[in-house]
Motif scaffolding. Sequence first.
Motif, PDB file in Angstrom:
ATOM      1  N   GLY A  33      32.546 -23.001 -52.714  1.00 31.88           N
ATOM      2  CA  GLY A  33      33.127 -22.335 -53.825  1.00 31.88           C
ATOM      3  C   GLY A  33      34.456 -22.018 -52.967  1.00 31.88           C
ATOM      4  O   GLY A  33      34.447 -20.577 -53.475  1.00 31.88           O
ATOM      5  N   ASP A  34      34.602 -21.782 -51.788  1.00 27.99           N
ATOM      6  CA  ASP A  34      35.820 -20.430 -51.486  1.00 27.99           C
ATOM      7  C   ASP A  34      36.844 -21.371 -51.048  1.00 27.99           C
ATOM      8  O   ASP A  34      36.510 -22.871 -50.899  1.00 27.99           O
ATOM      9  N   ASP A  35      37.980 -20.850 -50.090  1.00 31.89           N
ATOM     10  CA  ASP A  35      38.856 -21.907 -49.638  1.00 31.89           C
ATOM     11  C   ASP A  35      38.570 -22.461 -48.506  1.00 31.89           C
ATOM     12  O   ASP A  35      39.291 -23.731 -48.529  1.00 31.89           O
ATOM     13  N   ALA A  36      37.242 -21.603 -48.348  1.00 34.16           N
ATOM     14  CA  ALA A  36      36.707 -22.430 -47.049  1.00 34.16           C
ATOM     15  C   ALA A  36      35.788 -22.481 -46.189  1.00 34.16           C
ATOM     16  O   ALA A  36      35.135 -21.425 -47.228  1.00 34.16           O
ATOM     17  N   ALA A  37      34.523 -23.690 -45.939  1.00 39.93           N
ATOM     18  CA  ALA A  37      33.092 -22.661 -45.387  1.00 39.93           C
ATOM     19  C   ALA A  37      32.825 -22.172 -44.000  1.00 39.93           C
ATOM     20  O   ALA A  37      34.332 -21.671 -43.576  1.00 39.93           O
ATOM     21  N   VAL A  38      32.229 -21.810 -43.762  1.00 37.82           N
ATOM     22  CA  VAL A  38      32.175 -20.998 -42.177  1.00 37.82           C
ATOM     23  C   VAL A  38      30.307 -21.984 -41.867  1.00 37.82           C
ATOM     24  O   VAL A  38      29.507 -21.714 -42.797  1.00 37.82           O
TER      25      VAL A  38
ATOM     26  N   ASP B  43      33.844 -17.578 -31.228  1.00 41.83           N
ATOM     27  CA  ASP B  43      33.065 -16.487 -31.575  1.00 41.83           C
ATOM     28  C   ASP B  43      31.498 -17.530 -32.472  1.00 41.83           C
ATOM     29  O   ASP B  43      30.378 -16.500 -32.842  1.00 41.83           O
ATOM     30  N   GLY B  44      31.399 -18.600 -32.003  1.00 41.97           N
ATOM     31  CA  GLY B  44      29.410 -19.335 -32.534  1.00 41.97           C
ATOM     32  C   GLY B  44      30.059 -19.404 -33.979  1.00 41.97           C
ATOM     33  O   GLY B  44      28.814 -20.174 -34.555  1.00 41.97           O
ATOM     34  N   ARG B  45      30.807 -19.569 -34.504  1.00 46.80           N
ATOM     35  CA  ARG B  45      31.235 -19.977 -35.801  1.00 46.80           C
ATOM     36  C   ARG B  45      32.337 -21.057 -36.238  1.00 46.80           C
ATOM     37  O   ARG B  45      33.469 -20.608 -35.382  1.00 46.80           O
ATOM     38  N   VAL B  46      32.259 -21.980 -36.716  1.00 43.88           N
ATOM     39  CA  VAL B  46      33.837 -23.027 -37.157  1.00 43.88           C
ATOM     40  C   VAL B  46      34.140 -22.465 -39.079  1.00 43.88           C
ATOM     41  O   VAL B  46      33.546 -22.575 -39.491  1.00 43.88           O
ATOM     42  N   VAL B  47      35.770 -22.013 -39.395  1.00 45.83           N
ATOM     43  CA  VAL B  47      35.650 -22.273 -40.355  1.00 45.83           C
ATOM     44  C   VAL B  47      36.215 -23.837 -41.276  1.00 45.83           C
ATOM     45  O   VAL B  47      36.565 -24.635 -39.653  1.00 45.83           O
ATOM     46  N   ALA B  48      36.042 -24.712 -41.763  1.00 45.88           N
ATOM     47  CA  ALA B  48      35.978 -25.286 -41.535  1.00 45.88           C
ATOM     48  C   ALA B  48      36.601 -26.064 -43.759  1.00 45.88           C
ATOM     49  O   ALA B  48      35.632 -25.246 -44.528  1.00 45.88           O
TER      50      ALA B  48
END
Lengths: 314, 314
Positions: A33-38, B43-48
């Motif tokens: 739903g956004d530009d990218a997921a996290v 930082d323990g998260r990834v944007v995808a």
Amino acid sequence: MTVGGLGEDALVAAITQRLADAGPPAGVLLGPGDDAAVVAAPDGRVVATTDVLVEGRHFRRDWSSASDVGARAAAANLADVAAMGAVPTALLVGLAVPADCSLEWVLELADGLGEEASTAGAAVAGGDVVRSEVLSVSVTALGSLEGRSPVTRGGALPGDLVAVAGRLGWAAAGLAVLSRGFRSPRALVEAYRRPAPPYTEGPRASALGATAMVDVSDGLVRDLGHVAKSSGVGIGLTRAAFHVPQEFVDTARALSADPMHWLLGGGDDHALAACFPPEVDLPMAWSVVGRVEEGEGVLVDGQKWTGPTGWQAF
Amino acid sequence: MTVGGLGEDALVAAITQRLADAGPPAGVLLGPGDDAAVVAAPDGRVVATTDVLVEGRHFRRDWSSASDVGARAAAANLADVAAMGAVPTALLVGLAVPADCSLEWVLELADGLGEEASTAGAAVAGGDVVRSEVLSVSVTALGSLEGRSPVTRGGALPGDLVAVAGRLGWAAAGLAVLSRGFRSPRALVEAYRRPAPPYTEGPRASALGATAMVDVSDGLVRDLGHVAKSSGVGIGLTRAAFHVPQEFVDTARALSADPMHWLLGGGDDHALAACFPPEVDLPMAWSVVGRVEEGEGVLVDGQKWTGPTGWQAF
């Protein structure tokens, strides 16, 4: 209703709603739903892999349901994550679909993707839907190594045991059955339609000290060939170590086929093949089928394998 | 040589070699050649995020070089990562290609992908190549939030400034030029062929306290419409705040077009649009073009926008 009758926004909303029904995804911090997921990557690294499935080459709509196609596209990628010794966390899906494809087909595809992701402990985190004359499904899977080193194809050492977890040749046998116009034996056809990769065995093998691991997607001999090449070793398989299921024997006789071709040359089951130091006490899920040796390539009972060596994209 | 003349392994090896020539990727811990890649997620998260580009719908081989197609496919995804306030780290590429496509075209596509990734500070970490009757490029981009919260579409507050970084309408103007069979003005055509998203402005906006942000891929009015909807606010744009380049005026006259349609309705430049608290001191790269208000939807000078609202996939 066809997808061509919907706007892009309405189609994406329908798919997102359908996926949301599958429940809250543990490792997905921000979903579709956004530009990218996290997505969570707890140990500061993320495992990532992509596979593309194209209608007519990797699946047929008359042989597999939409849900099966989705599950298979997910499985191919989730198994790649497991083969690194990682736990799958999320999928991203790029769907190219003809305008005359039904909305219901697309939603059932999403069901299959979501179900298989859930089986592996992951969830669909995002995606894209575009129109195309040819139906294709591109899936990216992400995963977490949970602090372990990745198990690559390149670490096998002479003396290591070669072992396999999961089914070998079932999908190839099922495909052979479908290709001849049959719909049974049911167990083989179902194995083709919906693989059951041993996802949890990947991280387990890593924890046990696996030196190299690969997802069997193109056939055992060919995929172990990648391990042999990357590791600079030879691999010797023992024919007698492979259990040939009775379904294989019966079906091979009916189709005038060789069941060993399915076992050693068939892909698409997404078994895991790994090399372990000889002192490792392997769990039941793993069957020893050979040894790592000095040399190069893969031999079966000391001979070069002359059967089919699996899938070639071009 | 066509890709149909190569085996899959040889094709993948050629692409991997070509990408390796681009130099060592900083955040890619394990690159192409195994079941999956491993990418840093500090930082323990990834944007995808994933986008699919299909020949004939998103690009034409007679309008764009292979390198341009690769760069544009990369840019579309890298800009999505930036729009979350993240720094791009890696790309995964799923390429579906007809057998009669030349190897050189595919390698130049890889060049374009690698170049644009490098521009954004990322690298190609992996991918898949399959045969298909229709050429398509699926790209997944990964990124790092560097400890910041993601900037979603849902945080805009009444009173916020609405600002834009990067070019608006240039790609749409260039596409209009190409669609009429022209090849100039060169600046517009080049803007279509190779967008220049303001990647570094995404993380910068996040650090400045942006409350919402979006990549302008479908046209400013339509993409800000997503922000308005997700945030439960209205957005008022001021026509006079948009600078209309002289190239737009001249070209619009020649094509009997309206340059405001390109500015407000054109996608594919991958500008960033963000909402900021009114007290923020915006850097030069950002132009204020409107305000967040109570209400819903996007108005231009208080009126509903009746021009084109960008790309519809179906």
